[in-house]
Design a protein around this motif. Structure first.
Motif, PDB file in Angstrom:
ATOM      1  N   ALA A   1       0.849  -1.208   0.000  1.00  0.00           N
ATOM      2  CA  ALA A   1       0.000   0.000   0.000  1.00  0.00           C
ATOM      3  C   ALA A   1       0.879   1.251   0.000  1.00  0.00           C
ATOM      4  O   ALA A   1       1.958   1.240   0.586  1.00  0.00           O
ATOM      5  N   PRO A   2       0.434   2.322  -0.674  1.00  0.00           N
ATOM      6  CA  PRO A   2       1.226   3.555  -0.691  1.00  0.00           C
ATOM      7  C   PRO A   2       1.482   4.056   0.727  1.00  0.00           C
ATOM      8  O   PRO A   2       0.564   4.054   1.552  1.00  0.00           O
ATOM      9  N   LYS A   3       2.713   4.471   1.006  1.00  0.00           N
ATOM     10  CA  LYS A   3       3.039   4.975   2.344  1.00  0.00           C
ATOM     11  C   LYS A   3       2.391   6.343   2.552  1.00  0.00           C
ATOM     12  O   LYS A   3       2.007   6.710   3.649  1.00  0.00           O
ATOM     13  N   LYS A   4       2.326   7.095   1.448  1.00  0.00           N
ATOM     14  CA  LYS A   4       1.697   8.425   1.500  1.00  0.00           C
ATOM     15  C   LYS A   4       0.785   8.595   0.309  1.00  0.00           C
ATOM     16  O   LYS A   4       1.101   8.156  -0.786  1.00  0.00           O
ATOM     17  N   GLY A   5      -0.342   9.273   0.548  1.00  0.00           N
ATOM     18  CA  GLY A   5      -1.219   9.635  -0.567  1.00  0.00           C
ATOM     19  C   GLY A   5      -1.920   8.438  -1.174  1.00  0.00           C
ATOM     20  O   GLY A   5      -2.032   7.376  -0.564  1.00  0.00           O
ATOM     21  N   ASP A   6      -2.394   8.631  -2.410  1.00  0.00           N
ATOM     22  CA  ASP A   6      -3.122   7.564  -3.101  1.00  0.00           C
ATOM     23  C   ASP A   6      -2.588   7.485  -4.532  1.00  0.00           C
ATOM     24  O   ASP A   6      -1.582   8.108  -4.850  1.00  0.00           O
ATOM     25  N   LYS A   7      -3.271   6.720  -5.381  1.00  0.00           N
ATOM     26  CA  LYS A   7      -2.748   6.506  -6.733  1.00  0.00           C
ATOM     27  C   LYS A   7      -3.548   7.285  -7.787  1.00  0.00           C
ATOM     28  O   LYS A   7      -3.498   6.964  -8.966  1.00  0.00           O
ATOM     29  N   LYS A   8      -4.271   8.308  -7.297  1.00  0.00           N
ATOM     30  CA  LYS A   8      -5.220   8.978  -8.198  1.00  0.00           C
ATOM     31  C   LYS A   8      -4.583   9.851  -9.272  1.00  0.00           C
ATOM     32  O   LYS A   8      -5.274  10.270 -10.198  1.00  0.00           O
TER      33      LYS A   8
END
Ligand code: PBG
Length: 328
Positions: free
Chosen positions: A214-221
């Motif tokens: 999972a991303p450590k920070k933020g998202d994948k948008k």
């Protein structure tokens, strides 16, 4: 007055239903995603995906033998990488002697006719948990810097024996960069199945548990697509086609049947659907609670992908469905 139109006549028995049936799920359509990890004698359950495990190499090879014996033509491999091997540049992704490349070689040796599809994206190897390189100052995902690594990944995987590479990263221009790098190294026979319309989706949750990615920070948008959009999927499809993709994929599957149909109607390339981890988990959870008949829901769901226009389906149900089809 008689009612001459009686659609029910075509449903009156199992035999007539078989005759008029429009779509049939076949084992030939199935691609089995498999998780692997380093170590010996490991079959580690993934709690959010009942029935799915992380395999160490010897068990992975055995699973591939069984899938091929059942008639499944292709597996898609995803590595769970130890935290200490992850870094900001995802350098383990291009290690020719890394776990992933070793796995490809061993499967090829053991089951040469089984197709091996790979994953091209940085997230399993990235200390940031993103599919591309993260700019340390701004936190932005760097497109063109990432392309170089993706292209190198494709070549390293092709050298190990991959039949199909699967860019799942959603960087712009990646299919062209990968095609170019593969052809440059004389791998013009290696196919590209592009994750063409890959949406920023909450349905990937259990997969990220499986790989701890999972991303450590933020998202994948900023790279994965907005689930409110469909015309954008067409744009991605045209680009992937122009850039040399062999197969176009839609992901997730079930909430995106309209996108599958849209791409099918607008390309001559084969279409794949990815029936993702969250879709699998929902069916298993409801089945375990006694709320639905999991097997029946599985077949209905997989057939819906065919009806929408998928030529093939990546699904964690691959083995179960293949066994069921065999015993029918
Ligand atoms: C990442 C990748 C993901 C999946 C396949 N490749 C997750 C993500 O984008 O975060 C998800 C598959 C699934 O949920 O079954 N490159």
């Amino acid at each position: 007055m008689f009612n001459i139109q009686r659609p029910r006549r075509n449903r009156k028995s199992e035999a007539v239903r078989r005759l008029v049936r429009e779509n049939l799920l076949s084992t030939n359509d199935l691609i089995a995603p498999l998780f692997l990890k380093d170590g010996k004698d490991i079959k580690e359950p993934i709690h959010s995906m009942p029935g799915v495990v992380r395999y160490s190499l010897e068990h992975l090879v055995q699973e591939c033998r069984e899938l091929y014996a059942l008639g499944v033509p292709c597996v898609a491999l995803f590595p769970a990488i130890e935290e200490k091997l992850k870094n900001a540049k995802a350098s383990e992704a291009v290690n020719p002697n890394g776990l992933y490349q070793k796995a490809i070689k061993e499967i090829k040796n053991a089951v040469p006719d089984l197709l091996i599809m790979t994953d091209i994206a940085l997230d399993p190897y990235s200390s940031d948990g993103h599919d591309g390189i993260v700019d340390a100052k701004t936190g932005m995902i760097l497109n063109d810097e990432t392309l170089e690594i993706l292209a190198e990944m494709a070549v390293v995987q092709a050298k190990a024996g991959a039949d199909i590479v699967g860019p799942s990263d959603m960087m712009d221009g990646r299919v062209a960069a990968i095609r170019d790098a593969l052809d440059e190294e004389n791998f013009s026979n290696v196919s590209i199945m592009s994750y063409t319309a890959k949406y920023a989706s909450a349905f990937y949750g259990p997969f990220r548990d499986a790989l701890n990615s999972a991303p450590k920070k933020g998202d994948k948008k900023t790279y994965q697509m907005d689930y409110a959009n469909s015309r954008e999927a067409l744009r991605e499809a045209y680009l992937d086609e122009e850039e040399g993709a062999d197969i176009l994929m839609v992901k997730p599957g079930l909430p995106y049947l309209d996108i599958i149909k849209l791409l099918k109607d607008n390309t001559t390339l084969p279409i794949a659907a990815y029936n993702v981890s969250g879709e699998y988990a929902m069916v298993k959870a409801a089945h375990q609670n006694g709320w639905v008949d999991g097997e029946k829901v599985m077949m209905e769901m997989l057939t819906s992908f065919k009806r929408a226009g998928s030529d093939m389906i990546l699904t964690y149900f691959a083995k179960e469905a293949a066994q069921l089809i065999k015993n029918q």
